[in-house]
Design a protein around this motif. Structure first.
Motif, PDB file in Angstrom:
ATOM      1  N   ILE A   1       0.853  -1.544  -0.488  1.00 18.83           N
ATOM      2  CA  ILE A   1      -0.184   0.174  -0.038  1.00 18.83           C
ATOM      3  C   ILE A   1       1.041   1.255   0.216  1.00 18.83           C
ATOM      4  CG2 ILE A   1      -1.262   1.340   1.579  1.00 18.83           C
ATOM      5  CD1 ILE A   1      -2.733  -1.400   1.807  1.00 18.83           C
ATOM      6  N   TYR A   2       2.023   1.349   0.802  1.00  9.28           N
ATOM      7  CA  TYR A   2       2.945   2.252   0.869  1.00  9.28           C
ATOM      8  C   TYR A   2       3.317   2.381  -0.563  1.00  9.28           C
ATOM      9  CZ  TYR A   2       3.158   3.589   6.176  1.00  9.28           C
ATOM     10  OH  TYR A   2       2.684   3.371   6.800  1.00  9.28           O
TER      11      TYR A   2
ATOM     12  N   TRP B   1       4.253   5.694  -5.373  1.00  6.52           N
ATOM     13  CA  TRP B   1       3.957   5.561  -6.958  1.00  6.52           C
ATOM     14  C   TRP B   1       3.334   6.613  -7.411  1.00  6.52           C
ATOM     15  CZ3 TRP B   1       5.932   5.140 -11.367  1.00  6.52           C
ATOM     16  CH2 TRP B   1       5.405   5.242 -11.864  1.00  6.52           C
ATOM     17  N   THR B   2       1.925   6.703  -6.488  1.00  6.31           N
ATOM     18  CA  THR B   2       1.279   8.000  -6.532  1.00  6.31           C
ATOM     19  C   THR B   2       1.319   9.573  -6.539  1.00  6.31           C
ATOM     20  OG1 THR B   2      -0.811   6.902  -6.498  1.00  6.31           O
ATOM     21  CG2 THR B   2      -1.610   9.113  -6.196  1.00  6.31           C
TER      22      THR B   2
ATOM     23  N   SER C   1       1.709  17.648  -2.489  1.00  6.66           N
ATOM     24  CA  SER C   1       1.075  16.883  -3.076  1.00  6.66           C
ATOM     25  C   SER C   1       0.503  16.163  -2.024  1.00  6.66           C
ATOM     26  CB  SER C   1       1.453  15.977  -3.543  1.00  6.66           C
ATOM     27  OG  SER C   1       2.400  14.873  -2.830  1.00  6.66           O
ATOM     28  N   ALA C   2       0.410  16.111  -0.752  1.00  9.17           N
ATOM     29  CA  ALA C   2      -0.461  14.787  -0.158  1.00  9.17           C
ATOM     30  C   ALA C   2      -1.948  15.784   0.555  1.00  9.17           C
ATOM     31  CB  ALA C   2       0.112  15.324   1.290  1.00  9.17           C
ATOM     32  N   ILE C   3      -1.734  17.373  -0.195  1.00  2.00           N
ATOM     33  CA  ILE C   3      -3.043  18.128   0.342  1.00  2.00           C
ATOM     34  C   ILE C   3      -3.807  16.937  -0.813  1.00  2.00           C
ATOM     35  CG2 ILE C   3      -4.086  20.047   0.102  1.00  2.00           C
ATOM     36  CD1 ILE C   3      -1.939  21.543   1.001  1.00  2.00           C
TER      37      ILE C   3
ATOM     38  N   ILE D   1      -7.720  15.632   0.431  1.00  2.00           N
ATOM     39  CA  ILE D   1      -8.613  16.267  -0.085  1.00  2.00           C
ATOM     40  C   ILE D   1      -9.818  15.862  -0.099  1.00  2.00           C
ATOM     41  CG2 ILE D   1      -7.872  18.118   2.311  1.00  2.00           C
ATOM     42  CD1 ILE D   1      -8.951  19.981   0.092  1.00  2.00           C
ATOM     43  N   ILE D   2      -9.360  15.860  -1.449  1.00  6.52           N
ATOM     44  CA  ILE D   2     -10.336  14.781  -2.673  1.00  6.52           C
ATOM     45  C   ILE D   2      -9.787  13.933  -2.937  1.00  6.52           C
ATOM     46  CG2 ILE D   2     -10.837  17.572  -3.611  1.00  6.52           C
ATOM     47  CD1 ILE D   2      -8.805  16.886  -5.927  1.00  6.52           C
ATOM     48  N   THR D   3      -9.726  12.596  -2.234  1.00  7.68           N
ATOM     49  CA  THR D   3     -10.228  11.442  -1.584  1.00  7.68           C
ATOM     50  C   THR D   3      -8.902  10.699  -2.827  1.00  7.68           C
ATOM     51  OG1 THR D   3     -11.464  11.686  -3.854  1.00  7.68           O
ATOM     52  CG2 THR D   3     -12.708  11.658  -1.957  1.00  7.68           C
ATOM     53  N   VAL D   4      -7.857  11.562  -2.818  1.00  6.96           N
ATOM     54  CA  VAL D   4      -6.346  11.062  -4.211  1.00  6.96           C
ATOM     55  C   VAL D   4      -6.034  10.862  -3.355  1.00  6.96           C
ATOM     56  CG1 VAL D   4      -4.709  11.121  -5.547  1.00  6.96           C
ATOM     57  CG2 VAL D   4      -6.771  12.019  -6.100  1.00  6.96           C
ATOM     58  N   TYR D   5      -5.611   9.620  -2.832  1.00  2.00           N
ATOM     59  CA  TYR D   5      -4.683   9.160  -1.664  1.00  2.00           C
ATOM     60  C   TYR D   5      -3.431   8.615  -2.350  1.00  2.00           C
ATOM     61  CZ  TYR D   5      -7.513   9.026   2.350  1.00  2.00           C
ATOM     62  OH  TYR D   5      -7.915   9.355   2.895  1.00  2.00           O
ATOM     63  N   ASP D   6      -2.318  10.002  -1.510  1.00  2.00           N
ATOM     64  CA  ASP D   6      -1.100   9.760  -2.100  1.00  2.00           C
ATOM     65  C   ASP D   6      -0.125   8.757  -1.232  1.00  2.00           C
ATOM     66  OD1 ASP D   6      -1.136  11.709  -0.512  1.00  2.00           O
ATOM     67  OD2 ASP D   6       0.211  11.984  -0.772  1.00  2.00           O
TER      68      ASP D   6
END
Lengths: 274, 265
Positions: free
Chosen positions: A59-60, A65-66, A215-217, A220-225
């Motif tokens: 998962i990490y 990669w994201t 990019s960690a922000i 809040i729009i459900t993109v999981y980095d």
């Protein structure tokens, strides 16, 4: 005024500086860091949990990669947008100048989290409009919105880096190239940009490093980095080492970037070495 | 400073840190005349901030009733959901009253009182949705929104393995996204969804049905979170929960918000 042809400071080999014994404050500071490092290693050794690692390592990696994709795509897209903006900023036509100045002021003067929220949730309120102009397919996806927002944001910063770097090359370089009969484009490509690149390199690296963390922000729009996946892992395990692993991965990215920058700088300044 | 000294110092600090972590903390001697209560403030109707910025909701009113029963002075602080458990452990507040399910993973970190309510999860969809029933087959390939780090998110992932489950920071954001059509369904507590659907903001959508509350995910209902070792406070809260259940105060608070029994069986 400092001539851009002078070798930049970083090109001076560090070992010509006279060696000094570290002072008391230095030893203290070093001791504190050593202590922190040792505690971290001791903590990780004590908290070593193969099950956790087996369950969350993939998962990490997908989060990592994201993050990398997000930053790489947005950085390149932002670089493309930044060229006309930087040209506009230096332009004599005041429509271009005012428009690009407004763009830079807007995107540098507001928090990225607000820009992202407005672009994603704000545009979502105008679905009918975006369907009419055929862009809803783009703005409906969190991933595209994340790239769009991050690219627009970084473009404002990159435009300033680019403009400053080009402006730092002395006017005489343009004049000299012109006297040799070089076209404007050739002058820019062969004379100005190689010199501007030396000035711009470190600020660009800074910008990438800031983007990696900003990019960690996008969570809040459900993109999981990387950080999003870390939070998810933490919410399942309540184990603080989930954050330590994330910190180590971020540190690795930044270290890689730092070394790549040093390498690039050595290449760009090889004509300045004696 | 020599290297040796540094190492000795490091060793001492480590030993100290380890000692602090394993020490059996107990609140037997502590005077609980004031208790700081942490809640989220973004989960209507259980806890939310009203137009004037005051905390309202079922959780908040239950907390006030419990404090009155225990004869202690309570103050409230709000805290983001993600950081709720660390904030409790760090002592930012003493009791966590924020509709948190008592789950085995959380029980490893903090202590819980007995439950103070228990309602099932549910799923809502847009009114014109083609999803006819809350089954894994009907949700195949659909996008489901839920709040991040919640039991509902875990339930959505386990009940609908072929759907894409997106984690939102709070309930407010998934509501925006089902309205704009980015998600096909949302999963949350049945009460939270019903309240929203009753309001103007929820006019887009309808309740598709309640979902089975898997006890492996949902645990033993909703409890009050406390630091491990605060046994005296836990006893005080448990007795107060029983007392307000018995003296009608609980029903009074419940009737202010709901027209059914939220305590569960």
């Amino acid at each position: 005024m400092k001539n851009a042809l002078d070798p930049p400071l970083a090109a001076t080999p560090p070992d010509v500086l006279p060696r000094r014994r570290p002072g008391f404050a230095g030893v203290l500071a070093l001791g504190a860091w050593l202590l922190a490092g040792l505690s971290l290693v001791a903590y990780l050794a004590a908290a070593w949990n193969p099950d956790l690692l087996a369950r969350y390592a993939p998962i990490y990696l997908s989060g990592l990669w994201t993050t990398i994709q997000l930053v790489a795509i947005s950085f390149v897209a932002g670089a493309l947008i930044s060229v006309p903006v930087a040209l506009g900023r230096g332009s004599k036509g005041f429509v271009q100048r005012d428009l690009s100045t407004a763009y830079v002021v807007l995107f540098r003067g507001t928090p990225f989290i607000a820009q992202l929220f407005l672009i994603y949730y704000g545009f979502g309120q105008f679905r009918d409009f975006f369907e009419t102009i055929g862009l809803w397919g783009f703005f409906r996806e969190p991933w595209y919105c994340a790239i769009f927002a991050l690219a627009l944001n970084t473009a404002a910063y990159q435009a300033e880096i680019l403009r400053g770097a080009v402006a730092s090359v002395p006017k005489g370089q343009w004049e000299g190239a012109k006297s040799l009969g070089l076209s404007r484009l050739t002058t820019l490509r062969k004379v100005i940009l190689p010199q501007a690149a030396i000035v711009a390199l470190r600020p660009y690296t800074n910008e990438v490093i800031l983007m990696v963390k900003a990019s960690a922000i996008v969570a809040i729009i459900t993109v999981y980095d990387l950080l999003g996946e870390t939070r998810r892992a933490y919410s399942r395990t309540f184990d603080f080492q989930t954050y330590i692993w994330a910190a180590i991965l971020y540190l690795l990215i930044v270290e890689l970037l730092r070394h790549a920058t040093n390498f690039a700088e050595r290449r760009l300044t090889r004509h300045l070495r004696r | 400073m020599t290297l040796l000294k540094t190492l000795v110092l490091a060793g001492t600090a480590l030993a100290f840190a380890a000692g602090a972590a394993s020490a059996q903390d107990t609140d037997a001697g502590k005077d609980w005349s004031t208790v700081v209560i942490g809640t989220e403030g973004a989960y209507p109707p259980f806890n939310f901030l009203d137009a004037s910025g005051q905390l309202q909701g079922f959780d908040v009113d239950v907390a006030k009733a419990l404090c009155e029963q225990m004869k202690v002075t309570c103050t409230f602080v709000t805290q983001d959901w993600d950081g709720m458990i660390p904030a409790l452990q760090n002592g930012n507040f003493d009791a966590l009253i924020a509709s948190m399910s008592i789950t085995p993973e959380r029980e490893e970190q903090i202590a819980f009182t007995d439950k103070y309510y228990q309602t099932p999860p549910a799923i809502a969809v847009p009114k014109d949705s083609d999803i006819a029933e809350p089954t894994a087959a009907a949700l195949d390939g659909k996008v489901i929104g839920a709040q991040t780090a919640t039991t509902h998110l875990q339930a959505a992932e386990s009940l609908f393995p072929d759907a894409e489950v997106r984690p939102y920071p709070t309930a407010e954001e998934y509501k925006l996204d089902i309205d704009s059509g980015r998600v096909d369904a949302v999963v949350d507590d049945v009460v939270v969804l019903s309240e929203w659907l009753k309001s103007d903001a929820g006019a887009c959508c309808k309740l598709l049905g309640t979902l089975p509350a898997d006890s492996a995910i949902y645990g033993k209902g909703i409890g009050i979170g406390l630091r491990k070792g605060d046994e005296k406070l836990r006893t005080m809260f448990n007795e107060a929960i029983q007392a307000i259940r018995a003296n009608g105060k609980y029903k009074e608070v419940q009737d202010k918000y709901f027209d059914f029994d939220v305590y569960g069986s």
